[in-house]
Design a protein around this motif. Structure first.
Motif, mmCIF file in Angstrom:
data_model
loop_
_atom_site.group_PDB
_atom_site.id
_atom_site.type_symbol
_atom_site.label_atom_id
_atom_site.label_comp_id
_atom_site.label_asym_id
_atom_site.label_seq_id
_atom_site.Cartn_x
_atom_site.Cartn_y
_atom_site.Cartn_z
ATOM 1 N N TYR A 165 0.841 -1.186 0.000
ATOM 2 C CA TYR A 165 0.000 0.000 0.000
ATOM 3 C C TYR A 165 0.883 1.246 0.000
ATOM 4 O O TYR A 165 1.977 1.240 0.563
ATOM 5 C CB TYR A 165 -0.864 0.059 1.261
ATOM 6 N N GLN B 132 -4.358 10.628 4.530
ATOM 7 C CA GLN B 132 -5.168 9.813 3.629
ATOM 8 C C GLN B 132 -5.207 8.366 4.096
ATOM 9 O O GLN B 132 -4.375 7.937 4.895
ATOM 10 C CB GLN B 132 -4.609 9.874 2.207
ATOM 11 N N ALA B 133 -6.158 7.630 3.580
ATOM 12 C CA ALA B 133 -6.222 6.198 3.843
ATOM 13 C C ALA B 133 -5.181 5.475 2.994
ATOM 14 O O ALA B 133 -4.726 6.006 1.967
ATOM 15 C CB ALA B 133 -7.616 5.678 3.525
ATOM 16 N N LEU C 280 -4.115 0.721 -2.134
ATOM 17 C CA LEU C 280 -3.522 -0.536 -2.587
ATOM 18 C C LEU C 280 -2.809 -0.344 -3.927
ATOM 19 O O LEU C 280 -3.379 0.191 -4.881
ATOM 20 C CB LEU C 280 -4.611 -1.602 -2.720
ATOM 21 N N GLU D 154 -9.824 -10.565 3.843
ATOM 22 C CA GLU D 154 -10.312 -9.303 4.396
ATOM 23 C C GLU D 154 -9.576 -8.924 5.680
ATOM 24 O O GLU D 154 -9.556 -7.754 6.052
ATOM 25 C CB GLU D 154 -11.811 -9.382 4.666
ATOM 26 N N GLN E 66 -6.391 -8.217 7.235
ATOM 27 C CA GLN E 66 -5.023 -7.922 6.830
ATOM 28 C C GLN E 66 -4.223 -7.370 8.007
ATOM 29 O O GLN E 66 -4.719 -6.547 8.785
ATOM 30 C CB GLN E 66 -5.017 -6.919 5.672
ATOM 31 N N PHE F 295 -0.733 -5.462 9.101
ATOM 32 C CA PHE F 295 0.204 -4.504 8.520
ATOM 33 C C PHE F 295 1.539 -4.490 9.244
ATOM 34 O O PHE F 295 1.615 -4.699 10.464
ATOM 35 C CB PHE F 295 -0.387 -3.094 8.562
ATOM 36 N N THR G 77 -17.716 -7.959 5.369
ATOM 37 C CA THR G 77 -16.847 -7.812 6.534
ATOM 38 C C THR G 77 -16.591 -6.334 6.781
ATOM 39 O O THR G 77 -16.415 -5.570 5.829
ATOM 40 C CB THR G 77 -15.486 -8.517 6.297
ATOM 41 N N LEU H 36 -14.008 -3.874 9.228
ATOM 42 C CA LEU H 36 -12.830 -3.903 10.096
ATOM 43 C C LEU H 36 -12.571 -2.507 10.630
ATOM 44 O O LEU H 36 -12.874 -1.499 9.971
ATOM 45 C CB LEU H 36 -11.596 -4.389 9.327
ATOM 46 N N TYR I 166 -9.328 -0.301 12.261
ATOM 47 C CA TYR I 166 -7.891 -0.222 12.486
ATOM 48 C C TYR I 166 -7.576 1.074 13.243
ATOM 49 O O TYR I 166 -8.265 2.081 13.096
ATOM 50 C CB TYR I 166 -7.125 -0.162 11.157
ATOM 51 N N GLN J 141 -4.208 3.705 13.748
ATOM 52 C CA GLN J 141 -2.869 4.018 13.259
ATOM 53 C C GLN J 141 -2.291 5.163 14.084
ATOM 54 O O GLN J 141 -2.890 6.231 14.182
ATOM 55 C CB GLN J 141 -2.897 4.396 11.770
ATOM 56 N N PRO K 289 -1.128 0.604 10.313
ATOM 57 C CA PRO K 289 -2.418 0.363 10.971
ATOM 58 C C PRO K 289 -2.388 -0.947 11.757
ATOM 59 O O PRO K 289 -1.828 -1.940 11.303
ATOM 60 C CB PRO K 289 -3.402 0.267 9.803
ATOM 61 N N LEU L 154 -4.859 -3.781 13.500
ATOM 62 C CA LEU L 154 -6.230 -4.279 13.495
ATOM 63 C C LEU L 154 -6.778 -4.330 14.919
ATOM 64 O O LEU L 154 -6.185 -4.945 15.804
ATOM 65 C CB LEU L 154 -6.282 -5.672 12.860
ATOM 66 N N PHE M 30 -9.390 4.024 11.426
ATOM 67 C CA PHE M 30 -9.912 3.782 10.077
ATOM 68 C C PHE M 30 -10.910 2.625 10.105
ATOM 69 O O PHE M 30 -10.649 1.592 10.731
ATOM 70 C CB PHE M 30 -8.799 3.395 9.101
ATOM 71 N N PHE N 244 -15.074 -4.965 3.293
ATOM 72 C CA PHE N 244 -14.579 -5.961 2.327
ATOM 73 C C PHE N 244 -15.754 -6.741 1.768
ATOM 74 O O PHE N 244 -16.651 -7.167 2.498
ATOM 75 C CB PHE N 244 -13.612 -6.925 3.011
ATOM 76 N N LYS O 1 -10.569 -6.539 -2.340
ATOM 77 C CA LYS O 1 -9.710 -5.569 -1.675
ATOM 78 C C LYS O 1 -10.511 -4.751 -0.678
ATOM 79 O O LYS O 1 -11.732 -4.640 -0.754
ATOM 80 C CB LYS O 1 -9.030 -4.658 -2.684
ATOM 81 N N LEU O 2 -9.783 -4.197 0.311
ATOM 82 C CA LEU O 2 -10.417 -3.393 1.330
ATOM 83 C C LEU O 2 -10.796 -2.032 0.762
ATOM 84 O O LEU O 2 -10.043 -1.430 0.000
ATOM 85 C CB LEU O 2 -9.466 -3.193 2.519
ATOM 86 N N TRP P 127 -11.645 1.711 2.161
ATOM 87 C CA TRP P 127 -11.312 2.415 3.401
ATOM 88 C C TRP P 127 -12.144 3.674 3.606
ATOM 89 O O TRP P 127 -12.529 4.356 2.651
ATOM 90 C CB TRP P 127 -9.831 2.834 3.367
ATOM 91 N N GLY P 128 -12.385 3.976 4.879
ATOM 92 C CA GLY P 128 -12.862 5.301 5.252
ATOM 93 C C GLY P 128 -11.686 6.262 5.293
ATOM 94 O O GLY P 128 -10.522 5.858 5.170
ATOM 95 N N LEU P 129 -11.979 7.550 5.470
ATOM 96 C CA LEU P 129 -10.931 8.566 5.475
ATOM 97 C C LEU P 129 -10.303 8.758 6.846
ATOM 98 O O LEU P 129 -9.349 9.530 6.991
ATOM 99 C CB LEU P 129 -11.482 9.892 4.955
#
Lengths: 113, 112
Positions: free
Chosen positions: A35, A41-42, A45, A100, A102, A104, B31, B33, B35, B37, B43, B45, B88, B92, B99-100, B102-104
């Motif tokens: 990523y 920002q988020a 990918l 789903e 993941q 990091f 799903t 999730l 996270y 950060q 990030p 989980l 965040f 999914f 792929k995930l 994401w929110g901002l």
């Protein structure tokens, strides 16, 4: 502890000078992701490996390449870094049956001068 | 690309207060999730939700998977200074190119 490791944590390169970032994992996960994350920002990918099968996102620039020599390691190559490539690069892993969920690594902060 | 609507964008609270944040989507997810950060880190989980209506706790954190499958919320009870960071949400769907989305992010600051 099982984990995702990224080296180096900070990388400084010059405009146009190739750079390689590395990721290793002890989770024995089949799927590995790269990523890019810019400030406020988020994560975005770039691509992922499903075992040895490489999957590139449609909007990932050709300047970004990846290699996965074995299950544990994955590399991100930036062939000619531009100023806009300065960002945090995050590696993540998941099981193939739980893509789903993941996990990091700590990330590599790339600075381009 | 597609993004989730996450709110609030930022919060500044006193230590000990409860916190609530949520994510909504126009699409259905299988799903959800959450996270966290911290600055200069990747990030981490916090909670994964796999079933509509599911309510899951992780210490002082509680998250729910909305019954419509289009939303999720995260609550933090009795906040402490180490809760500071960006939270965040991510959704999914196996049909969404796996792929995930994401929110901002919600930036949380806690005043001791």
């Amino acid at each position: 502890d099982a984990m995702v490791i990224q080296n180096p944590r900070y990388q400084v390169t010059q405009f146009g000078k190739p750079v390689t970032l590395s990721c290793s994992q002890t989770l024995n996960h089949n799927v590995m992701y790269w990523y890019q994350q810019k400030s406020s920002q988020a994560p975005k990918l770039l691509f992922h490996y499903y075992d040895k099968d490489f999957n590139n996102e449609a909007d990932t620039p050709d300047n970004f390449q990846s290699r996965r020599p074995n299950t544990s390691f994955c590399f991100l190559d930036i062939r000619s870094p531009g100023l806009g490539d300065a960002a945090m690069y995050l590696c993540a892993t998941s099981r193939e049956t739980r893509m789903e969920t993941q996990y990091f690594g700590p990330g590599t902060r790339l600075l381009v001068l | 690309g597609q993004q989730l609507n996450q709110s609030p964008q930022s919060m500044f609270i006193q230590e000990g207060e409860d916190v609530s944040m949520n994510c909504t989507s126009s699409s259905i997810f299988n799903t959800w999730l959450w996270y966290k950060q911290e600055p200069g880190e990747g990030p981490v989980l916090l909670i994964a939700l796999y079933k509509a209506g599911e309510l899951t706790s992780n210490g002082r954190l509680t998250a729910q998977f909305g019954i419509t499958r289009k939303d999720s919320f995260l609550n933090i009870s009795a906040s402490i200074p180490s809760d500071v960071g960006i939270y965040f949400c991510a959704g999914f769907n196996a049909g969404n190119n796996r792929k995930l989305i994401w929110g901002l992010g919600t930036s949380l600051a806690v005043n001791p």
